[in-house]
Write a protein that holds these residues in place. Structure first.
Motif, PDB file in Angstrom:
ATOM      1  N   LEU A 113     106.711 -49.525   0.316  1.00 56.66           N
ATOM      2  CA  LEU A 113     107.332 -50.827   0.539  1.00 56.66           C
ATOM      3  C   LEU A 113     106.725 -51.547   1.745  1.00 56.66           C
ATOM      4  N   TYR A 114     106.360 -50.774   2.781  1.00 53.75           N
ATOM      5  CA  TYR A 114     105.793 -51.394   3.986  1.00 53.75           C
ATOM      6  C   TYR A 114     104.403 -51.947   3.712  1.00 53.75           C
TER       7      TYR A 114
ATOM      8  N   LEU B 194      99.524 -55.180   4.187  1.00 55.04           N
ATOM      9  CA  LEU B 194      98.528 -54.159   3.834  1.00 55.04           C
ATOM     10  C   LEU B 194      98.043 -53.348   5.039  1.00 55.04           C
ATOM     11  N   HIS B 195      98.300 -53.839   6.260  1.00 53.45           N
ATOM     12  CA  HIS B 195      97.864 -53.089   7.443  1.00 53.45           C
ATOM     13  C   HIS B 195      98.589 -51.770   7.590  1.00 53.45           C
ATOM     14  N   ASN B 196      99.726 -51.649   6.898  1.00 48.96           N
ATOM     15  CA  ASN B 196     100.491 -50.406   6.990  1.00 48.96           C
ATOM     16  C   ASN B 196      99.947 -49.307   6.084  1.00 48.96           C
TER      17      ASN B 196
ATOM     18  N   TRP C 186     111.840 -46.688  -5.915  1.00 48.03           N
ATOM     19  CA  TRP C 186     111.630 -46.382  -4.489  1.00 48.03           C
ATOM     20  C   TRP C 186     110.363 -47.030  -3.939  1.00 48.03           C
ATOM     21  N   TRP C 187     109.582 -47.671  -4.778  1.00 52.23           N
ATOM     22  CA  TRP C 187     108.356 -48.353  -4.364  1.00 52.23           C
ATOM     23  C   TRP C 187     107.363 -47.444  -3.652  1.00 52.23           C
TER      24      TRP C 187
END
Lengths: 273, 292
Positions: free
Chosen positions: B39-40, B45-47, B258-259
Motif C-alpha cells: 500500500l505504501y 514508489l520511493h517506498n 491487503w494490497w
C-alpha cells in the motif's frame, strides 16, 4: 430383445443425466417467480404457489440490476467487435502473408498460451491505474482486444484460402487492404460467427478480472454485481434466483440460437490444443 | 504497399495488445514478486524495496499458503478424474447408435458450460442449503440425514467439486464425442465378427483410440481446475475453517484485500510453475504411452 434392453438403458441414462444438468436451471427459473420467503420451506417447493414478479421488481428498482446488465452488454459487445477486427487481421497475416520470422513469432504466441491469465493481473492492474482505466469500461475492454486463441482459430481457418485467389487480385492491382476486405473477409464469414459468439460468451461470463478492475459499483458487470449481492442477501433465495436468471439467460439464449457455430469453434480450437 | 509491410500492419494491433497487456505484465509480475510492493509503494514508489526471493521464502512459511495448496490439490485430484469420467460416460452414451434425440441430449448436457459461473454458483448454494436445499431433500428419501454441505469443513470441498463437475463436464464431452466419431467404424465391425463383447471393444478399441483426446482434455482440465476461484468466492468465501481457500483465492486476498502486490505476484508465479510442472508430467506420461 437384448437390443431393446440396451436401448432402454442408454436412453434412460441420457434422460437421467440431462435431468441433472437441466434441473438446477429450471428450478432457478421457478424459484425466481416465488413470493419472497416461499422457497425457504421444507420440503422445497417445485413451482410457485402464487407466481409474482416481485423479485424482478426488487432486482431492477432497488438493486439496480438494469445498470449492471447494460454495463455487461456494452463491455461484451465492444470486446467482441474490437477483438474480431484485431484477431481476424492477425490470424490472416499469420496464415497467408509472407514475412520474415512468421513461424517463429507464431510459435512464441502459442507458447504464451501456457501462462495462466492471473499471472499478468497484478501488474496489469497497476498499468490500468497509470492509464486511468481502473473503474472504467476501458479497464476490462482494452486487455481483451486480442487473444492468442482467437488468432489461432482464424489462422487455422484462413489457411484454406487458395493463394491463387490473392495473387490474382494483386496482379489486378488491388491493395492489401482491399484484398482483405473484399476477398478474405467474405471467405472467413463462418469463423467470424464462431469467434464472435465465443468471445461474447467468454466476456459476459468473465469474473475475476472485472472483479479486480471494477471495484466501483456503477461500472460493475452483471456477474460481479451478482456476486456482491449474493454476499449481502444470503437468505433471499427468490431474489438471488431472479438475479441469476437475468445474468445467465442472455448467454443461454444466445448459445441456443448459435450453438452449431459455438460447438464447431470448440472442436476446431481443440484440434491442436 | 508490399506484402511484408501489409503483414505487419495487420499484425500490429493484436501484437500491441497481447504484448502490452499480457506479455509485459507477465514479465513485470516476476519483477514485482522480487519487491515488497504494498500500500505504501502504491502511494509513493520511493517506498519500494528490492527483497530478492524474500516473498517466496515468506510464502513458503505461511501456513495459509500450504492450506490453500492442499485445498487446490484436493480439488484437482478428485475433481479432474471425476469430470473426465462423467464427460467420457456421457460422450459414449451420445455416440451410441441406440441413443435417440441426440441433438436435444447434447445441447441439454452442454448447457451448464455456457452459463455464468457466478449465477449458477448462487443456484447451487441454494440447492445445497442444509434445511431447504433440494439435494438434502432428495438424499432424505434414501434415509440420509441432512448434510451441512457448505458449513462443514469435511463437505465444503466435495460440494464445490460436485458443482464444478456439473458446470464443466460438457466441454470435454464435446471434445471426446468428436474424437469418438472419428474412430473408423470398420474397427468395431471386425471386432464384432471376432465376437468381442461391448466391454472388450471399449477396452481394446475405444479407449486406445481416444488416448490423444483424453490427454488433451486432461491437460486442459488440470490447468483449468488449478485456477479455482469464482466458486469459493461466491459459495463459501473460503470458509468454513478456510477449507475452500484456493491458491488463487489466497492470491486475490493478499493482492486486492491487503494490497501486498509483491507477495501476490509471487503466489501467482508459484501457481504458474506448479501448473507448468504438472501438465508437463502429464504430457510426458501420455507421450511415453504412445511410444510403447
Amino acid at each position: 430383445m437384448k437390443s431393446r434392453w440396451a436401448s432402454a438403458i442408454v436412453n434412460g441414462l441420457l434422460i437421467a443425466a440431462t435431468s441433472i444438468t437441466l434441473f438446477p436451471l429450471l428450478w432457478m427459473l421457478s424459484v425466481s417467480f416465488m413470493q419472497p420467503g416461499a422457497a425457504s420451506t421444507y420440503p422445497p417447493p417445485l413451482l410457485p404457489a402464487h407466481a409474482t414478479l416481485a423479485n424482478y421488481h426488487e432486482l431492477f428498482e432497488r438493486a439496480g440490476m438494469g445498470r449492471y446488465l447494460v454495463n455487461s452488454l456494452l463491455i461484451a459487445s465492444a470486446i467482441t467487435l474490437g477483438s474480431l477486427l484485431f484477431n481476424l487481421g492477425a490470424g490472416y497475416a499469420f496464415a497467408k502473408l509472407r514475412f520474415k520470422g512468421r513461424e517463429r513469432l507464431f510459435q512464441t504466441l502459442l507458447g504464451a498460451l501456457v501462462i495462466p491469465g492471473q499471472v499478468a493481473m497484478i501488474p496489469l492492474f497497476l498499468i490500468m491505474k497509470e492509464l486511468g482505466l481502473v473503474n472504467t469500461y476501458g479497464g476490462v475492454i482494452v486487455p481483451a482486444l486480442a487473444s492468442v486463441f482467437g488468432i489461432f482459430l482464424v489462422r487455422q481457418y484462413a489457411r484454406s484460402i487458395p493463394n491463387e485467389l490473392l495473387e490474382a487480385a494483386r496482379i489486378d492491382g488491388a491493395s492489401e487492404a482491399r484484398i482483405f476486405a473484399t476477398i478474405v473477409l467474405p471467405l472467413l464469414k463462418p469463423i467470424v460467427v464462431t469467434l464472435a459468439i465465443f468471445t461474447f460468451l467468454a466476456s459476459w461470463n468473465d469474473f475475476m478480472w472485472p472483479l479486480i478492475v471494477l471495484s466501483d459499483q456503477a461500472w460493475q458487470t452483471a456477474p460481479v454485481a451478482l456476486a456482491g449481492l449474493s454476499r449481502e442477501h444470503v437468505q433471499d433465495n427468490e431474489l438471488m434466483m431472479a438475479g441469476s436468471v437475468v445474468t445467465t439467460l442472455p448467454v443461454l439464449i444466445l448459445f441456443l440460437a448459435l450453438q452449431r457455430h459455438y460447438i464447431q469453434g470448440l472442436i476446431l480450437g481443440s484440434v491442436k490444443g | 504497399m508490399t506484402e511484408r509491410r501489409a503483414a505487419w500492419l495487420f499484425l500490429a494491433p493484436a501484437l500491441i495488445v497481447i504484448g502490452g497487456f499480457f506479455l509485459v505484465p507477465v514479465l513485470a509480475a516476476f519483477a514485482l514478486s522480487l519487491t515488497d510492493f504494498d500500500l505504501y509503494a502504491l502511494a509513493d514508489l520511493h517506498n519500494l524495496r528490492f527483497v530478492g526471493f524474500g516473498n517466496y521464502v515468506d510464502i513458503l512459511h505461511t501456513p495459509l499458503f500450504w492450506k490453500s495448496l492442499v485445498n487446490t490439490l484436493y480439488f484437482v485430484i478428485v475433481g479432474v478424474p471425476l469430470s473426465i469420467a462423467v464427460s467420457l460416460a456421457t460422450a459414449l452414451l451420445l455416440d451410441s447408435k441406440l441413443a435417440r434425440c441426440k441433438g436435444f441430449f447434447r445441447t441439454a448436457l452442454f448447457a451448464p458450460v455456457v452459463t455464468t459461473v457466478v449465477a449458477v454458483a448462487v443456484i447451487w448454494r441454494y440447492l445445497l442449503h442444509t434445511r431447504y436445499g433440494m439435494i438434502n431433500y432428495t438424499l432424505g428419501h434414501f434415509g440420509i440425514a441432512p448434510i451441512d454441505w457448505l458449513g462443514d469443513p469435511h463437505w465444503s470441498m466435495p460440494a464445490i467439486i460436485l458443482f464444478a463437475v456439473w458446470k464443466n463436464f460438457g466441454y470435454n464431452m464435446i471434445i471426446l464425442l468428436a474424437a469418438l466419431q472419428g474412430i473408423p467404424g470398420d474397427l468395431y465391425e471386425a471386432a464384432r465378427i471376432d465376437g468381442a463383447s461391448w466391454s472388450q471393444q471399449l477396452r481394446h478399441i475405444t479407449l486406445p483410440m481416444l488416448r490423444p483426446a483424453l490427454l488433451l482434455v486432461s491437460v486442459i482440465t488440470v490447468s483449468g481446475y488449478f485456477q479455482l476461484f469464482a466458486e469459493p468466492y461466491v459459495m463459501t468465501q473460503g470458509d468454513p475453517l478456510q477449507s475452500t481457500v484456493s491458491v488463487l483465492y489466497f492470491m486475490y486476498n493478499e493482492g486486492f484485500k491487503w494490497w501486498s502486490l509483491g507477495r501476490a505476484s509471487a503466489i501467482a508465479f508459484l501457481l504458474f510453475v506448479l501448473i507448468l510442472g504438472v501438465t508437463s508430467v502429464l504430457l510426458r506420461i501420455g507421450r511415453r504411452g504412445d511410444a510403447a
